[in-house]
Design a protein around this motif. Structure first.
Motif, PDB file in Angstrom:
ATOM      1  N   GLU A 277       0.825  -1.211   0.000  1.00  0.00           N
ATOM      2  CA  GLU A 277       0.000   0.000   0.000  1.00  0.00           C
ATOM      3  C   GLU A 277       0.863   1.266   0.000  1.00  0.00           C
ATOM      4  N   ASN A 278       1.909   1.269   0.803  1.00  0.00           N
ATOM      5  CA  ASN A 278       2.776   2.454   0.842  1.00  0.00           C
ATOM      6  C   ASN A 278       3.541   2.631  -0.473  1.00  0.00           C
ATOM      7  N   LEU A 279       3.926   1.523  -1.097  1.00  0.00           N
ATOM      8  CA  LEU A 279       4.593   1.616  -2.398  1.00  0.00           C
ATOM      9  C   LEU A 279       3.644   2.194  -3.439  1.00  0.00           C
ATOM     10  N   LYS A 280       2.397   1.815  -3.392  1.00  0.00           N
ATOM     11  CA  LYS A 280       1.412   2.367  -4.326  1.00  0.00           C
ATOM     12  C   LYS A 280       1.284   3.882  -4.144  1.00  0.00           C
ATOM     13  N   ILE A 281       1.339   4.350  -2.894  1.00  0.00           N
ATOM     14  CA  ILE A 281       1.253   5.789  -2.637  1.00  0.00           C
ATOM     15  C   ILE A 281       2.454   6.507  -3.262  1.00  0.00           C
ATOM     16  N   VAL A 282       3.645   5.926  -3.110  1.00  0.00           N
ATOM     17  CA  VAL A 282       4.851   6.532  -3.681  1.00  0.00           C
ATOM     18  C   VAL A 282       4.746   6.596  -5.200  1.00  0.00           C
ATOM     19  N   LEU A 283       4.307   5.503  -5.832  1.00  0.00           N
ATOM     20  CA  LEU A 283       4.187   5.482  -7.291  1.00  0.00           C
ATOM     21  C   LEU A 283       3.167   6.518  -7.770  1.00  0.00           C
ATOM     22  N   LYS A 284       2.040   6.622  -7.068  1.00  0.00           N
ATOM     23  CA  LYS A 284       1.008   7.605  -7.436  1.00  0.00           C
ATOM     24  C   LYS A 284       1.551   9.029  -7.295  1.00  0.00           C
ATOM     25  N   THR A 285       2.345   9.277  -6.250  1.00  0.00           N
ATOM     26  CA  THR A 285       2.931  10.603  -6.045  1.00  0.00           C
ATOM     27  C   THR A 285       3.957  10.922  -7.132  1.00  0.00           C
ATOM     28  N   LEU A 286       4.724   9.930  -7.553  1.00  0.00           N
ATOM     29  CA  LEU A 286       5.700  10.133  -8.626  1.00  0.00           C
ATOM     30  C   LEU A 286       5.003  10.549  -9.921  1.00  0.00           C
ATOM     31  N   VAL A 287       3.814  10.014 -10.157  1.00  0.00           N
ATOM     32  CA  VAL A 287       3.044  10.412 -11.340  1.00  0.00           C
ATOM     33  C   VAL A 287       2.567  11.860 -11.189  1.00  0.00           C
ATOM     34  N   SER A 288       2.050  12.195 -10.013  1.00  0.00           N
ATOM     35  CA  SER A 288       1.524  13.552  -9.795  1.00  0.00           C
ATOM     36  C   SER A 288       2.627  14.604  -9.854  1.00  0.00           C
ATOM     37  N   LYS A 289       3.868  14.226  -9.528  1.00  0.00           N
ATOM     38  CA  LYS A 289       5.004  15.153  -9.571  1.00  0.00           C
ATOM     39  C   LYS A 289       5.648  15.218 -10.961  1.00  0.00           C
ATOM     40  N   GLY A 290       5.114  14.453 -11.905  1.00  0.00           N
ATOM     41  CA  GLY A 290       5.651  14.485 -13.254  1.00  0.00           C
ATOM     42  C   GLY A 290       6.910  13.658 -13.444  1.00  0.00           C
ATOM     43  N   VAL A 291       7.254  12.825 -12.477  1.00  0.00           N
ATOM     44  CA  VAL A 291       8.443  11.968 -12.594  1.00  0.00           C
ATOM     45  C   VAL A 291       8.112  10.739 -13.428  1.00  0.00           C
ATOM     46  N   LEU A 292       7.026  10.084 -13.111  1.00  0.00           N
ATOM     47  CA  LEU A 292       6.552   8.935 -13.885  1.00  0.00           C
ATOM     48  C   LEU A 292       5.464   9.379 -14.855  1.00  0.00           C
ATOM     49  N   HIS A 293       5.532   8.833 -16.055  1.00  0.00           N
ATOM     50  CA  HIS A 293       4.488   9.089 -17.048  1.00  0.00           C
ATOM     51  C   HIS A 293       3.177   8.461 -16.579  1.00  0.00           C
ATOM     52  N   PRO A 294       2.043   9.100 -16.825  1.00  0.00           N
ATOM     53  CA  PRO A 294       0.758   8.516 -16.391  1.00  0.00           C
ATOM     54  C   PRO A 294       0.529   7.105 -16.932  1.00  0.00           C
ATOM     55  N   ASP A 295       1.111   6.779 -18.077  1.00  0.00           N
ATOM     56  CA  ASP A 295       0.952   5.439 -18.653  1.00  0.00           C
ATOM     57  C   ASP A 295       2.215   4.589 -18.477  1.00  0.00           C
ATOM     58  N   TYR A 296       2.915   4.777 -17.378  1.00  0.00           N
ATOM     59  CA  TYR A 296       4.139   4.014 -17.129  1.00  0.00           C
ATOM     60  C   TYR A 296       3.843   2.519 -16.980  1.00  0.00           C
ATOM     61  N   THR A 297       4.874   1.717 -17.139  1.00  0.00           N
ATOM     62  CA  THR A 297       4.740   0.272 -16.928  1.00  0.00           C
ATOM     63  C   THR A 297       5.580  -0.148 -15.728  1.00  0.00           C
ATOM     64  N   LEU A 298       5.125  -1.175 -15.027  1.00  0.00           N
ATOM     65  CA  LEU A 298       5.787  -1.702 -13.845  1.00  0.00           C
ATOM     66  C   LEU A 298       6.200  -3.146 -14.108  1.00  0.00           C
ATOM     67  N   GLN A 299       7.485  -3.451 -13.916  1.00  0.00           N
ATOM     68  CA  GLN A 299       7.991  -4.792 -14.168  1.00  0.00           C
ATOM     69  C   GLN A 299       9.024  -5.191 -13.122  1.00  0.00           C
ATOM     70  N   GLY A 300       9.252  -6.499 -13.043  1.00  0.00           N
ATOM     71  CA  GLY A 300      10.293  -7.007 -12.169  1.00  0.00           C
ATOM     72  C   GLY A 300      11.647  -6.958 -12.870  1.00  0.00           C
ATOM     73  N   TYR A 301      12.688  -6.902 -12.082  1.00  0.00           N
ATOM     74  CA  TYR A 301      14.056  -6.849 -12.613  1.00  0.00           C
ATOM     75  C   TYR A 301      14.321  -8.018 -13.560  1.00  0.00           C
ATOM     76  N   CYS A 302      13.818  -9.203 -13.208  1.00  0.00           N
ATOM     77  CA  CYS A 302      14.068 -10.405 -14.005  1.00  0.00           C
ATOM     78  C   CYS A 302      13.370 -10.371 -15.362  1.00  0.00           C
ATOM     79  N   GLN A 303      12.410  -9.477 -15.549  1.00  0.00           N
ATOM     80  CA  GLN A 303      11.747  -9.363 -16.847  1.00  0.00           C
ATOM     81  C   GLN A 303      12.582  -8.551 -17.847  1.00  0.00           C
ATOM     82  N   ILE A 304      13.473  -7.753 -17.333  1.00  0.00           N
ATOM     83  CA  ILE A 304      14.361  -6.965 -18.189  1.00  0.00           C
ATOM     84  C   ILE A 304      15.714  -7.647 -18.306  1.00  0.00           C
ATOM     85  N   PHE A 305      16.306  -7.957 -17.159  1.00  0.00           N
ATOM     86  CA  PHE A 305      17.561  -8.714 -17.131  1.00  0.00           C
ATOM     87  C   PHE A 305      17.162 -10.173 -16.950  1.00  0.00           C
ATOM     88  N   THR A 306      16.829 -10.804 -18.059  1.00  0.00           N
ATOM     89  CA  THR A 306      16.134 -12.093 -18.052  1.00  0.00           C
ATOM     90  C   THR A 306      16.964 -13.221 -17.451  1.00  0.00           C
TER      91      THR A 306
END
Length: 304
Positions: free
Chosen positions: A246-275
């Motif tokens: 829940e607290n992580l969701k609040i941080v992510l939502k705040t990052l969007v409101s501050k213009g750091v994260l794009h409103p349509d950002y994607t969330l993935q695990g490290y292993c999905q990028i560094f396979t």
């Protein structure tokens, strides 16, 4: 004919060949320089003349004026440069003038550049403005101050989740100790703690590098992601708690409101990028499905 009053006083002298050489005003000429035997012409190497402006040498009439040019130059030091003949001195003045002009041009350009650089708006660390006991900024966990930040070009379109793979922490105090240990390890390798944010026990969220700073978490992707790391090993015994999620969701939502994260950002695990790696661990990967922005691409490449 000699001009009135200028008749030179002459006495007899001999050249190296035995011929007569003039002596003027009782001053003897220096002995002549011997000439090679192949020459029949007598040579006078030096002749001192005083109190006379005109005299004869052989069949030539010589005029002595007050304009004397010495062969030897008078040398001095001025601005650490050697002063030489008038022609060289003129070139020297020209060179100094050119140097001064170029120095003024360079100094002006440097002043303009520094003025623009200093007056132009520089990026600053974005404060999320979260005032909660579970959100700890860098000074609150006694992070080592670093000044080598590179800033993200905002907004970014990806948030990547990883885990530390270390033992977990159970309290604010033990989490702070773990944070400081991780930072010291990361400073040696990356210059500062790697992730933008870290998630600890009881829903604690620690400010790592901060909102808009380039993380050191996923090589080749760091300049376009927000990196988030869970403290602990979630491939084995550790399981994310509801407070953490829940607290992580609040941080992510705040990052969007501050213009750091794009409103349509994607969330993935490290292993999905560094396979074909483990991080963030199977227990976190199971939880990520509950996030609205989770992207399941390459999910099967995560090791369990």
């Amino acid at each position: 004919m000699w001009p009135s009053g200028e008749e030179p006083t002459v006495a007899g002298a001999r050249s190296s060949t035995g011929s007569e050489v003039v002596i003027i005003d009782n001053h003897e000429a220096l002995p002549p320089v011997p000439v090679p035997s192949t020459s029949n012409t007598p040579v006078i190497s030096k002749l001192n003349v005083s109190k006379s402006s005109k005299f004869h040498i052989g069949n030539k009439f010589v005029s002595v004026t007050n304009n004397v040019h010495r062969n030897e130059v008078v040398k001095g030091k001025f601005l650490c440069l050697e002063l030489v003949s008038p022609a060289q001195e003129k070139r020297l003045r020209c060179s100094v003038a050119v140097f001064v002009c170029w120095a003024l041009v360079v100094a002006s350009g440097l002043a303009i550049y520094l003025g623009y650089f200093m007056l132009s708006e520089q990026p600053a660390l974005i404060d999320l403005g979260i005032n909660a006991t579970w959100y700890l900024k860098r000074p609150e966990w006694q992070a080592v101050v670093v000044n080598n930040n590179m800033f993200l070009k905002l907004p970014v379109k990806q948030a990547i989740i990883a885990h530390s793979g270390t033992s977990n922490c159970t309290s604010t105090y033990t989490c702070k100790l773990l944070m400081k240990a991780i930072q010291m390890d990361h400073i040696e390798r990356y210059g500062d703690i790697g992730p933008n944010y870290l998630v600890g026990a009881k829903g604690l969220i620690f400010e790592g590098r901060g909102a808009n700073v380039v993380p050191a978490m996923l090589r080749g992707f760091n300049s376009k992601i927000i990196g988030i790391m869970f403290l602990g090993n979630y491939a084995e015994n550790d399981i994310p708690t509801n407070e953490q999620i829940e607290n992580l969701k609040i941080v992510l939502k705040t990052l969007v409101s501050k213009g750091v994260l794009h409103p349509d950002y994607t969330l993935q695990g490290y292993c999905q990028i560094f396979t074909y790696t483990v991080s963030p661990g199977k227990h976190i990967m199971d939880i990520l499905h509950k996030f609205d922005h989770f992207l399941s691409t390459n999910e099967k490449t995560c090791l369990t």
